[in-house]
Design a protein around this motif. Structure first.
Motif, PDB file in Angstrom:
ATOM      1  N   ILE A  83       0.824  -1.206   0.000  1.00 23.91           N
ATOM      2  CA  ILE A  83       0.000   0.000   0.000  1.00 23.91           C
ATOM      3  C   ILE A  83       0.860   1.259   0.000  1.00 23.91           C
ATOM      4  CG2 ILE A  83      -1.632   1.315   1.412  1.00 23.91           C
ATOM      5  CD1 ILE A  83      -2.810  -1.493   2.210  1.00 23.91           C
ATOM      6  N   ALA A  84       1.915   1.265   0.797  1.00 24.39           N
ATOM      7  CA  ALA A  84       2.798   2.424   0.829  1.00 24.39           C
ATOM      8  C   ALA A  84       3.479   2.645  -0.512  1.00 24.39           C
ATOM      9  CB  ALA A  84       3.850   2.243   1.931  1.00 24.39           C
ATOM     10  N   GLY A  98      -7.523 -12.727  -8.895  1.00 27.65           N
ATOM     11  CA  GLY A  98      -6.130 -12.491  -8.554  1.00 27.65           C
ATOM     12  C   GLY A  98      -5.883 -11.140  -7.928  1.00 27.65           C
ATOM     13  N   VAL A  99      -6.895 -10.250  -8.020  1.00 32.36           N
ATOM     14  CA  VAL A  99      -6.730  -8.921  -7.425  1.00 32.36           C
ATOM     15  C   VAL A  99      -7.918  -8.525  -6.555  1.00 32.36           C
ATOM     16  CG1 VAL A  99      -7.650  -7.628  -9.397  1.00 32.36           C
ATOM     17  CG2 VAL A  99      -5.947  -6.558  -7.937  1.00 32.36           C
ATOM     18  N   VAL A 100      -9.143  -8.985  -6.873  1.00 30.39           N
ATOM     19  CA  VAL A 100     -10.298  -8.595  -6.047  1.00 30.39           C
ATOM     20  C   VAL A 100     -10.865  -9.754  -5.227  1.00 30.39           C
ATOM     21  CG1 VAL A 100     -10.977  -6.578  -7.398  1.00 30.39           C
ATOM     22  CG2 VAL A 100     -11.909  -8.826  -7.997  1.00 30.39           C
ATOM     23  N   ASP A 101     -10.212 -10.913  -5.246  1.00 25.63           N
ATOM     24  CA  ASP A 101     -10.544 -11.986  -4.306  1.00 25.63           C
ATOM     25  C   ASP A 101      -9.287 -12.384  -3.551  1.00 25.63           C
ATOM     26  OD1 ASP A 101     -11.950 -13.836  -2.867  1.00 25.63           O
ATOM     27  OD2 ASP A 101     -12.002 -15.347  -4.447  1.00 25.63           O
ATOM     28  N   SER A 102      -8.481 -11.390  -3.231  1.00 28.12           N
ATOM     29  CA  SER A 102      -7.227 -11.596  -2.510  1.00 28.12           C
ATOM     30  C   SER A 102      -7.370 -11.074  -1.084  1.00 28.12           C
ATOM     31  CB  SER A 102      -6.089 -10.820  -3.194  1.00 28.12           C
ATOM     32  OG  SER A 102      -6.074 -11.024  -4.585  1.00 28.12           O
ATOM     33  N   PHE A 103      -6.803 -11.815  -0.128  1.00 24.91           N
ATOM     34  CA  PHE A 103      -6.615 -11.297   1.230  1.00 24.91           C
ATOM     35  C   PHE A 103      -7.931 -10.742   1.789  1.00 24.91           C
ATOM     36  CE2 PHE A 103      -2.875  -9.633  -1.403  1.00 24.91           C
ATOM     37  CZ  PHE A 103      -2.320 -10.891  -1.539  1.00 24.91           C
ATOM     38  N   ARG A 104      -8.947 -11.600   1.844  1.00 28.93           N
ATOM     39  CA  ARG A 104     -10.304 -11.161   2.150  1.00 28.93           C
ATOM     40  C   ARG A 104     -10.436 -10.450   3.492  1.00 28.93           C
ATOM     41  NH1 ARG A 104     -13.476 -16.694   0.336  1.00 28.93           N
ATOM     42  NH2 ARG A 104     -13.140 -16.522  -1.915  1.00 28.93           N
ATOM     43  N   ASP A 106      -8.330  -8.327   4.818  1.00 23.69           N
ATOM     44  CA  ASP A 106      -7.531  -7.104   4.914  1.00 23.69           C
ATOM     45  C   ASP A 106      -8.301  -5.928   4.315  1.00 23.69           C
ATOM     46  OD1 ASP A 106      -5.569  -5.005   4.339  1.00 23.69           O
ATOM     47  OD2 ASP A 106      -4.059  -6.500   4.861  1.00 23.69           O
ATOM     48  N   LEU A 107      -8.895  -5.120   5.168  1.00 19.76           N
ATOM     49  CA  LEU A 107      -9.706  -4.002   4.692  1.00 19.76           C
ATOM     50  C   LEU A 107      -8.860  -2.917   4.033  1.00 19.76           C
ATOM     51  CD1 LEU A 107     -12.269  -3.653   7.629  1.00 19.76           C
ATOM     52  CD2 LEU A 107     -12.532  -4.864   5.450  1.00 19.76           C
ATOM     53  N   ASP A 108      -7.630  -2.732   4.479  1.00 16.63           N
ATOM     54  CA  ASP A 108      -6.766  -1.732   3.849  1.00 16.63           C
ATOM     55  C   ASP A 108      -6.447  -2.119   2.415  1.00 16.63           C
ATOM     56  OD1 ASP A 108      -6.667  -0.125   6.115  1.00 16.63           O
ATOM     57  OD2 ASP A 108      -4.907  -1.167   6.922  1.00 16.63           O
ATOM     58  N   TYR A 109      -6.238  -3.415   2.184  1.00 18.93           N
ATOM     59  CA  TYR A 109      -6.005  -3.878   0.815  1.00 18.93           C
ATOM     60  C   TYR A 109      -7.239  -3.629  -0.050  1.00 18.93           C
ATOM     61  CZ  TYR A 109      -5.417  -6.911  -3.194  1.00 18.93           C
ATOM     62  OH  TYR A 109      -5.369  -7.389  -4.489  1.00 18.93           O
ATOM     63  N   GLN A 110      -8.417  -3.871   0.490  1.00 16.57           N
ATOM     64  CA  GLN A 110      -9.641  -3.649  -0.272  1.00 16.57           C
ATOM     65  C   GLN A 110      -9.832  -2.175  -0.598  1.00 16.57           C
ATOM     66  OE1 GLN A 110     -12.972  -5.645   1.639  1.00 16.57           O
ATOM     67  NE2 GLN A 110     -11.644  -7.359   2.162  1.00 16.57           N
ATOM     68  N   ARG A 111      -9.407  -1.287   0.290  1.00 13.97           N
ATOM     69  CA  ARG A 111      -9.461   0.141  -0.016  1.00 13.97           C
ATOM     70  C   ARG A 111      -8.518   0.476  -1.165  1.00 13.97           C
ATOM     71  NH1 ARG A 111      -7.995   3.423   4.938  1.00 13.97           N
ATOM     72  NH2 ARG A 111      -8.458   5.149   3.509  1.00 13.97           N
ATOM     73  N   LEU A 112      -7.396  -0.213  -1.231  1.00 14.73           N
ATOM     74  CA  LEU A 112      -6.450   0.010  -2.327  1.00 14.73           C
ATOM     75  C   LEU A 112      -7.064  -0.382  -3.667  1.00 14.73           C
ATOM     76  CD1 LEU A 112      -3.517   0.471  -3.457  1.00 14.73           C
ATOM     77  CD2 LEU A 112      -3.115  -1.946  -2.939  1.00 14.73           C
ATOM     78  N   THR A 113      -7.639  -1.574  -3.734  1.00 14.88           N
ATOM     79  CA  THR A 113      -8.163  -2.063  -5.009  1.00 14.88           C
ATOM     80  C   THR A 113      -9.455  -1.375  -5.415  1.00 14.88           C
ATOM     81  OG1 THR A 113      -9.402  -3.852  -3.950  1.00 14.88           O
ATOM     82  CG2 THR A 113      -7.135  -4.333  -4.657  1.00 14.88           C
ATOM     83  N   GLY A 114     -10.219  -0.886  -4.444  1.00 11.52           N
ATOM     84  CA  GLY A 114     -11.486  -0.241  -4.756  1.00 11.52           C
ATOM     85  C   GLY A 114     -12.632  -1.196  -4.982  1.00 11.52           C
TER      86      GLY A 114
END
Length: 222
Positions: A83-84, A98-104, A106-114
């Motif tokens: 993220i940084a 591979g990008v929107v069903d990853s690391f379910r 982790d809310l910070d990751y979901q904010r990154l992907t949108g």
């Protein structure tokens, strides 16, 4: 220990991070795009470990991260590192699970992907992808048909949607639902591109799906 290999040595650097659930063929499907990236002038490295996201020096020298890592877990340090890096200007791009069903978790990751995958109707079915005009990513591309999974996603209202699909009215939703299928976003100084198409390699035999993804990779890059 994760394997890493360099494919070529031009000016820009791309890092392809692939792994997780094998049902999305992470190696086979990312291999489809390695020649394109090389021809576009990237040095292309691949990694089969998320530990690469903790290597701040390496990530700072990377112009584009392409991720194909379905499900799995990311550590707080790995997530924070990715993220940084994007916030500082490195591009981030990928497709489907591979990008929107990853690391379910982790809310910070979901904010990154949108966006985050929630469900898809069972199996593959024919559906139409509707282009939303007005962005360079979709210039000259018209609506097209695919035969694959159709993703139902929860998305951030701050994303810019470039293509949609339609879910007909059903038992759980009493009206037709228009769902984002391709989008981009700015994240700090970085750019993020997501294409929900791409469950299987032959999804990218559809020219429009392939071109959209290739354009997205270049657009996201620093």
């Amino acid at each position: 220990m994760g394997a890493c290999k360099t494919m070529t040595n031009p000016s820009r650097r791309a890092l392809v991070v692939r792994g997780g659930w094998e049902g999305h063929s992470p190696v086979e499907i990312t291999d489809l795009f390695l020649p394109f990236l090389k021809d576009a002038g990237f040095t292309v490295d691949t990694s089969d470990t998320l530990d690469v996201y903790t290597d701040a020096e390496r990530l700072a020298a990377t112009d584009l991260v392409v991720q194909c890592w379905t499900m799995g877990e990311v550590t707080p340090g790995q997530s924070a590192g990715l993220i940084a890096t994007v916030r500082a200007g490195t591009g981030f791009a990928g497709w489907h699970g591979g990008v929107v069903d990853s690391f379910r978790g982790d809310l910070d990751y979901q904010r990154l992907t949108g966006g985050q995958f929630l469900m898809h109707p069972e199996g593959y079915h024919d559906h139409r992808v509707h282009i939303v005009p007005g962005h360079e990513l979709v210039a000259g591309i018209e609506d097209f048909d695919v035969h694959t999974e159709q993703y139902w996603v929860a998305t951030d209202p701050a994303i810019e949607v470039h293509a949609t699909t339609v879910f007909p009215a059903g038992e759980e939703h009493g009206r037709e639902v228009v769902m984002p299928a391709v989008w981009s976003r700015r994240y700090g100084a970085g750019r993020v591109f997501v294409n929900t198409i791409g469950h299987k390699p032959d999804d990218f035999d559809v020219p429009e799906a392939r071109v959209l993804t290739e354009r997205g990779l270049l657009w996201a890059s620093r």
